[in-house]
Design an enzyme around this catalytic site. Sequence first.
Site, PDB file in Angstrom:
ATOM      1  N   VAL A  70       0.265   3.825   0.641  1.00 16.63           N
ATOM      2  CA  VAL A  70       1.475   3.004   0.612  1.00 16.63           C
ATOM      3  C   VAL A  70       1.233   1.601   0.058  1.00 16.63           C
ATOM      4  O   VAL A  70       2.182   0.902  -0.267  1.00 16.63           O
ATOM      5  CB  VAL A  70       2.122   2.892   2.016  1.00 16.63           C
ATOM      6  N   LYS A  71      -0.024   1.182   0.004  1.00 14.27           N
ATOM      7  CA  LYS A  71      -0.417  -0.112  -0.577  1.00 14.27           C
ATOM      8  C   LYS A  71       0.433  -1.259  -0.041  1.00 14.27           C
ATOM      9  O   LYS A  71       0.931  -2.104  -0.793  1.00 14.27           O
ATOM     10  CB  LYS A  71      -0.345  -0.048  -2.103  1.00 14.27           C
ATOM     11  N   ARG A  72       0.574  -1.321   1.268  1.00 20.19           N
ATOM     12  CA  ARG A  72       1.366  -2.384   1.872  1.00 20.19           C
ATOM     13  C   ARG A  72       0.633  -3.723   1.789  1.00 20.19           C
ATOM     14  O   ARG A  72      -0.578  -3.794   1.926  1.00 20.19           O
ATOM     15  CB  ARG A  72       1.657  -2.065   3.345  1.00 20.19           C
TER      16      ARG A  72
END
Length: 291
Positions: A106-108
Amino acid sequence: MTGENSVDVTAPTPFGARLHRSVQENGRILAGIDPHASLLEAWGLPDTPAGLAEFSRVALDAVAGQVAAIKPQSAFFERHGSAGVAVLEGLLAAARERGVLTILDVKRGDIGSTMGAYAQAHLLPGAPLEADAITVSPYLGTGSLDPAVQLALEHGKGLFVLALTSNPDGPQVQHALSAPDTPVALEIARHAERIGAGDPGEWGSVGLVVGATVGDAYRRLGLDRAAPSVPLLAPGFGAQGAGPAEMSEVFGENAGHVLISLSRGILSQGPDPERLSHIVGQLRDEYSARP
């Protein structure tokens, strides 16, 4: 101390230890479950939530017990709105029921309470979109990750921090100096080692994302020495050009910590589940160096 009114609280097993054990038992392949529209078409499935659900079910059935973890890419589910997110929720739950580790891509990356909310969405036990680990971006400063780090370590979850990505523009930021003689990627690696280091002989619970196509940058910039205990999530194998030779050429003495992230290299063999399972077994043997 235990007593009549005491509560027996057992600390969760750290994610790094669980991941290390899974690699020892199931090999080092991470199976990306990424329902690209083109893959759905190739499988004879509609580009709809129902198509995503069938795609996810078959893929999980084919790889369960043969891979270290699955790595769904959230974006390919989110593009279908709430119905697609519901499919992702079902996939994560099904994997959890089968004992398959999940790394949600998700590469938050955010700050304060917003980062905390992202962490609660994915790392809090019982959350609808609960995963064993998520990918995060540190480019608002390594301290911006603190809410996710705290929640992950409290609940035996993990993080994979973007460090050296394989896109051509990545070096503009990642190789730049954050202080004299300290590339940004090196500072990120030091931070991951510092906050996530496991017990002696175990992997840390905060890993790095390092592309398998970054050439000598991982070693030249000193990430190998700065973070020797962290697991390394390595995209770039298979369709993007890297193969078994890059295990040692790119990662050197830390090759044993590399997780081989493959998506199209597996999923392009579908939709026949036996064919998918067979190709996973072949790839597991191909990248069979033990941790």
